[in-house]
Scaffold this motif. Structure first.
Motif, PDB file in Angstrom:
ATOM      1  N   THR A   1       4.611  -6.252 -37.695  1.00 23.09           N
ATOM      2  CA  THR A   1       3.425  -6.949 -38.192  1.00 23.09           C
ATOM      3  C   THR A   1       3.287  -6.732 -39.684  1.00 23.09           C
ATOM      4  N   LYS A   2       4.027  -7.464 -40.439  1.00 23.51           N
ATOM      5  CA  LYS A   2       3.983  -7.329 -41.891  1.00 23.51           C
ATOM      6  C   LYS A   2       2.583  -7.669 -42.397  1.00 23.51           C
ATOM      7  N   GLY A   3       2.011  -6.762 -43.182  1.00 22.97           N
ATOM      8  CA  GLY A   3       0.716  -7.024 -43.780  1.00 22.97           C
ATOM      9  C   GLY A   3      -0.460  -6.909 -42.822  1.00 22.97           C
ATOM     10  N   TRP A   4      -0.221  -6.445 -41.621  1.00 22.60           N
ATOM     11  CA  TRP A   4      -1.337  -6.287 -40.681  1.00 22.60           C
ATOM     12  C   TRP A   4      -1.071  -5.035 -39.871  1.00 22.60           C
ATOM     13  N   ASP A   5      -1.203  -3.874 -40.520  1.00 26.26           N
ATOM     14  CA  ASP A   5      -0.746  -2.659 -39.845  1.00 26.26           C
ATOM     15  C   ASP A   5      -1.789  -2.068 -38.899  1.00 26.26           C
ATOM     16  N   THR A   6      -1.369  -1.047 -38.194  1.00 30.44           N
ATOM     17  CA  THR A   6      -2.195  -0.424 -37.160  1.00 30.44           C
ATOM     18  C   THR A   6      -3.525   0.097 -37.712  1.00 30.44           C
ATOM     19  N   GLU A   7      -3.542   0.475 -38.989  1.00 27.37           N
ATOM     20  CA  GLU A   7      -4.775   0.977 -39.605  1.00 27.37           C
ATOM     21  C   GLU A   7      -5.849  -0.112 -39.665  1.00 27.37           C
ATOM     22  N   ARG A   8      -5.423  -1.342 -39.779  1.00 24.16           N
ATOM     23  CA  ARG A   8      -6.375  -2.449 -39.961  1.00 24.16           C
ATOM     24  C   ARG A   8      -6.778  -3.101 -38.641  1.00 24.16           C
ATOM     25  N   MET A   9      -6.076  -2.802 -37.583  1.00 29.50           N
ATOM     26  CA  MET A   9      -6.367  -3.453 -36.309  1.00 29.50           C
ATOM     27  C   MET A   9      -7.618  -2.867 -35.660  1.00 29.50           C
ATOM     28  N   ALA A  10      -8.338  -3.715 -34.946  1.00 33.59           N
ATOM     29  CA  ALA A  10      -9.472  -3.226 -34.163  1.00 33.59           C
ATOM     30  C   ALA A  10      -8.942  -2.250 -33.110  1.00 33.59           C
ATOM     31  N   LYS A  11      -9.714  -1.235 -32.801  1.00 38.44           N
ATOM     32  CA  LYS A  11      -9.248  -0.173 -31.906  1.00 38.44           C
ATOM     33  C   LYS A  11      -8.882  -0.688 -30.508  1.00 38.44           C
ATOM     34  N   VAL A  12      -9.656  -1.626 -30.007  1.00 36.13           N
ATOM     35  CA  VAL A  12      -9.365  -2.161 -28.667  1.00 36.13           C
ATOM     36  C   VAL A  12      -8.003  -2.855 -28.677  1.00 36.13           C
ATOM     37  N   GLU A  13      -7.796  -3.734 -29.663  1.00 33.38           N
ATOM     38  CA  GLU A  13      -6.534  -4.463 -29.727  1.00 33.38           C
ATOM     39  C   GLU A  13      -5.355  -3.527 -29.953  1.00 33.38           C
ATOM     40  N   LEU A  14      -5.544  -2.565 -30.841  1.00 28.64           N
ATOM     41  CA  LEU A  14      -4.479  -1.607 -31.120  1.00 28.64           C
ATOM     42  C   LEU A  14      -4.087  -0.864 -29.838  1.00 28.64           C
ATOM     43  N   THR A  15      -5.079  -0.438 -29.082  1.00 27.92           N
ATOM     44  CA  THR A  15      -4.802   0.304 -27.848  1.00 27.92           C
ATOM     45  C   THR A  15      -4.041  -0.568 -26.848  1.00 27.92           C
ATOM     46  N   ILE A  16      -4.468  -1.818 -26.711  1.00 21.76           N
ATOM     47  CA  ILE A  16      -3.792  -2.742 -25.789  1.00 21.76           C
ATOM     48  C   ILE A  16      -2.349  -2.971 -26.234  1.00 21.76           C
ATOM     49  N   ILE A  17      -2.156  -3.164 -27.529  1.00 23.85           N
ATOM     50  CA  ILE A  17      -0.814  -3.413 -28.068  1.00 23.85           C
ATOM     51  C   ILE A  17       0.067  -2.176 -27.887  1.00 23.85           C
ATOM     52  N   ARG A  18      -0.485  -0.997 -28.143  1.00 24.81           N
ATOM     53  CA  ARG A  18       0.287   0.239 -27.946  1.00 24.81           C
ATOM     54  C   ARG A  18       0.784   0.354 -26.508  1.00 24.81           C
ATOM     55  N   LEU A  19      -0.105   0.089 -25.580  1.00 25.03           N
ATOM     56  CA  LEU A  19       0.237   0.174 -24.156  1.00 25.03           C
ATOM     57  C   LEU A  19       1.356  -0.814 -23.824  1.00 25.03           C
ATOM     58  N   ALA A  20       1.225  -2.039 -24.291  1.00 26.59           N
ATOM     59  CA  ALA A  20       2.230  -3.063 -23.990  1.00 26.59           C
ATOM     60  C   ALA A  20       3.565  -2.760 -24.673  1.00 26.59           C
ATOM     61  N   VAL A  21       3.513  -2.285 -25.902  1.00 27.02           N
ATOM     62  CA  VAL A  21       4.758  -1.963 -26.620  1.00 27.02           C
ATOM     63  C   VAL A  21       5.478  -0.818 -25.908  1.00 27.02           C
ATOM     64  N   TYR A  22       4.709   0.135 -25.425  1.00 26.94           N
ATOM     65  CA  TYR A  22       5.323   1.207 -24.636  1.00 26.94           C
ATOM     66  C   TYR A  22       6.048   0.592 -23.431  1.00 26.94           C
ATOM     67  N   GLU A  23       5.379  -0.302 -22.721  1.00 24.48           N
ATOM     68  CA  GLU A  23       5.974  -0.900 -21.526  1.00 24.48           C
ATOM     69  C   GLU A  23       7.216  -1.716 -21.873  1.00 24.48           C
ATOM     70  N   ILE A  24       7.139  -2.465 -22.963  1.00 23.10           N
ATOM     71  CA  ILE A  24       8.272  -3.313 -23.357  1.00 23.10           C
ATOM     72  C   ILE A  24       9.482  -2.461 -23.750  1.00 23.10           C
ATOM     73  N   LYS A  25       9.231  -1.422 -24.538  1.00 20.69           N
ATOM     74  CA  LYS A  25      10.340  -0.638 -25.081  1.00 20.69           C
ATOM     75  C   LYS A  25      10.803   0.516 -24.198  1.00 20.69           C
ATOM     76  N   HIS A  26       9.898   1.078 -23.391  1.00 18.40           N
ATOM     77  CA  HIS A  26      10.231   2.334 -22.718  1.00 18.40           C
ATOM     78  C   HIS A  26      10.063   2.332 -21.200  1.00 18.40           C
ATOM     79  N   ASP A  27       9.495   1.273 -20.632  1.00 18.21           N
ATOM     80  CA  ASP A  27       9.249   1.292 -19.194  1.00 18.21           C
ATOM     81  C   ASP A  27      10.063   0.200 -18.495  1.00 18.21           C
ATOM     82  N   GLU A  28      11.166   0.620 -17.919  1.00 20.76           N
ATOM     83  CA  GLU A  28      12.092  -0.318 -17.264  1.00 20.76           C
ATOM     84  C   GLU A  28      11.440  -1.082 -16.120  1.00 20.76           C
TER      85      GLU A  28
END
Length: 134
Positions: A71-98
């Motif tokens: 996310t160029k120019g839209w980093d985790t510091e600027r994201m709303a906490k709810v969205e950041l948490t949802i994205i973190r969860l999904a990125v974990y699933e995409i990258k680390h949960d077979e």
């Protein structure tokens, strides 16, 4: 036992607490979350929620780094906490949960955004996660 969508929602709620509590206090938060929630967790559900949360928490720095790279120019510091948490969860699933197909991870994240986010949340979450599906 809860279905996977409900379990994922509980993991989201627990992960959300990371934004408001120092990491060293999170074990206590896990305990509180699984013992004082309005939802009655079976032992199996509580274990699943905790275990998945811990796996994500362990990789949080990597996950945030991956998000910031995509996310160029839209980093985790600027994201709303709810969205950041949802994205973190999904990125974990995409990258680390077979066990979770990428499409499912994204759809579930969008559903969480509809339920807990604001008007633009589902589109924002979908847009960020689409970059991980490429």
């Amino acid at each position: 036992m809860m279905n996977r969508s409900l379990l994922r929602e509980q993991v989201f709620k627990l992960l959300f607490r990371v934004e408001f509590n120092p990491m060293e206090e999170m074990p206590e938060q896990e305990e509180l979350f699984t013992s004082t929630s309005d939802d009655d967790f079976s032992k199996q559900d509580a274990d699943y929620i905790r275990e998945k949360y811990e796996k994500i928490a362990e990789k949080l720095d990597d996950i945030d780094k991956a998000i910031n790279e995509k996310t160029k120019g839209w980093d985790t510091e600027r994201m709303a906490k709810v969205e950041l948490t949802i994205i973190r969860l999904a990125v974990y699933e995409i990258k680390h949960d077979e066990s979770v197909p990428t499409g499912v991870a994204i759809n579930e994240a969008v559903e969480l955004a509809k339920k807990f986010g604001q008007d633009g949340s589902p589109a924002f979450v979908n847009g960020v996660l689409a970059k991980f599906a490429e």
